[in-house]
Enzyme design. Structure first.
Site, PDB file in Angstrom:
ATOM      1  N   SER A  53       0.868  -1.319  -0.051  1.00  0.00           N
ATOM      2  CA  SER A  53      -0.105  -0.044  -0.072  1.00  0.00           C
ATOM      3  C   SER A  53       0.888   1.129   0.118  1.00  0.00           C
ATOM      4  CB  SER A  53      -0.830   0.054   1.088  1.00  0.00           C
ATOM      5  OG  SER A  53      -0.006   0.124   2.330  1.00  0.00           O
ATOM      6  N   ILE A  55       2.974   4.557  -0.444  1.00  0.00           N
ATOM      7  CA  ILE A  55       4.329   4.896  -1.167  1.00  0.00           C
ATOM      8  C   ILE A  55       4.760   3.359  -2.042  1.00  0.00           C
ATOM      9  CG2 ILE A  55       6.519   5.759  -1.315  1.00  0.00           C
ATOM     10  CD1 ILE A  55       5.599   7.671   1.206  1.00  0.00           C
ATOM     11  N   SER A 179      13.102   9.689   5.047  1.00  0.00           N
ATOM     12  CA  SER A 179      11.856  10.444   5.722  1.00  0.00           C
ATOM     13  C   SER A 179      12.665  11.879   6.017  1.00  0.00           C
ATOM     14  CB  SER A 179      11.333  10.112   6.942  1.00  0.00           C
ATOM     15  OG  SER A 179      10.310  10.906   7.526  1.00  0.00           O
ATOM     16  N   TYR A 205      11.722   6.173  14.632  1.00  0.00           N
ATOM     17  CA  TYR A 205      11.559   6.305  13.233  1.00  0.00           C
ATOM     18  C   TYR A 205      12.591   7.049  12.744  1.00  0.00           C
ATOM     19  CZ  TYR A 205       9.376   6.816   8.770  1.00  0.00           C
ATOM     20  OH  TYR A 205       9.066   7.113   7.466  1.00  0.00           O
ATOM     21  N   LYS A 209      16.051   6.565  10.119  1.00  0.00           N
ATOM     22  CA  LYS A 209      15.879   7.037   8.878  1.00  0.00           C
ATOM     23  C   LYS A 209      17.087   8.155   8.587  1.00  0.00           C
ATOM     24  CE  LYS A 209      11.962   5.566   7.106  1.00  0.00           C
ATOM     25  NZ  LYS A 209      12.172   4.667   5.924  1.00  0.00           N
ATOM     26  N   THR A 240      -0.665   8.408   3.634  1.00  0.00           N
ATOM     27  CA  THR A 240      -0.739   6.976   3.337  1.00  0.00           C
ATOM     28  C   THR A 240      -1.552   6.081   4.533  1.00  0.00           C
ATOM     29  OG1 THR A 240       1.293   6.614   4.833  1.00  0.00           O
ATOM     30  CG2 THR A 240       1.559   7.194   2.413  1.00  0.00           C
TER      31      THR A 240
END
Length: 319
Positions: A53, A55, A179, A205, A209, A240
């Site tokens: 799903s 990106i 990101s 996260y 990244k 998203t």
């Protein structure tokens, strides 16, 4: 010929974050881009992680639309099959292949990669898109913090395992989907597994990244002799399912500004189809600074410590 907005205007958009990362920045920049040839990836193969799903699915659809034979690497094969059918519906009936591969599980990566390399003549493009933003600290089957496992260790091992197939391609390329949130973090100096202090999923996260960006030049040098280039990009703010689930408040506040998945996927698709310098960080088809805040800049020694730890944790040689 590649055209761009004038550098000062483009830089202003980027520094505002809201305008540059949202749909406004994409729309303004998009006006100056030349369209990719519709057969730009004809005869080439690609694999995309996290392609169920958002990106990842949009990247897979973009690559398929340019003629590539695409494999969706997913944890849930039924969801992967549904995504493949949806892509086929908008790409003249060309249906991607679906393979199970949990990129947070090093054992599952080895299982998948062994068979894939044996039965695949070549792999031209490998897109590391799979991501997680957990509410609480969790661990992979091998005991690694889940963001580190998914965003760093898994991509390192999968790239190493698939390198033989990429070497057989004329110019294999690896694309890491990072990101813009990484701009708020520096690479950790120790405690790579986030075992100390209060755990925040958004911090875990963003800092993994950041680690992706710090490792990109190292990986570029590692695979240069094999004809494999390595690129990192960020998609901007994209609407998203993952954002809706993990960042509902952010989505509620910014939804009018958020990009579509296809807009967020554009630079990854462009990198797959365009010859550009390896080892750089990209957003909206332009190389971007890796740091905007002095405090986030890591030394070469710090980046090397990240590499040494992560290579060992992934089970690959750091030499």
């Amino acid at each position: 010929m590649v055209l761009h907005l004038p550098v000062p205007l483009d830089a202003i958009l980027d520094r505002t974050v809201v305008l540059g990362y949202g749909r406004t920045g994409f729309r303004l920049r998009h006006r100056s881009w030349s369209p990719l040839p519709p057969d730009a990836l004809r005869g080439r193969t690609a694999a995309v992680t996290g392609a169920n799903s958002g990106i990842g699915k949009a990247i897979a659809a973009g690559l398929t639309g340019l003629g590539a034979a695409v494999t969706l690497l997913v944890r849930d094969e039924s969801r992967g099959a549904a995504a493949a059918a949806q892509i086929a519906a908008v790409t003249a009936g060309v249906t991607p292949e679906v393979e199970r591969c949990d990129v947070s599980d090093l054992a599952d990566i080895r299982r998948f990669a062994t068979g894939f390399v044996q039965r695949t003549e070549r792999l031209d493009v490998l897109v590391h898109n799979a991501g997680v933003l957990p509410a609480a600290r969790g661990e992979s089957p091998q005991g690694h913090e889940i963001c580190l496992a998914t965003h760093v260790l898994g991509p390192l091992l999968l790239t190493e395992q698939l390198a033989p197939a990429m070497t057989r391609a004329a110019s294999g390329r690896v694309i890491l989907v990072s990101s813009g949130g990484m701009y708020t973090q520096t690479v950790p100096d120790g405690d790579f597994e986030y075992r100390t202090g209060e755990y925040h999923g958004a911090t875990a996260y963003a800092r993994t990244k950041r680690m992706q960006v710090a490792l990109t030049p190292i990986l570029s040098d590692r695979y240069a002799a094999e004809g494999i280039s390595v690129h990192c990009m960020h998609p901007g703010w994209v609407d998203t399912p993952g954002v809706a689930t993990s960042l509902p408040r952010f989505r509620a506040l910014t939804r009018p500004l958020l990009r579509t998945p296809a807009q967020g996927a554009d630079t990854a698709v462009w990198l797959a189809a365009t010859d550009v310098a390896s080892g750089r960080f990209w957003h909206d088809r332009r190389a971007r600074p890796e740091h905007y805040l002095r405090r986030t800049a890591e030394s070469a020694a710090a980046a090397e410590r990240v590499w040494q730890y992560c290579a060992a944790a992934a089970g690959i040689s750091a030499a």
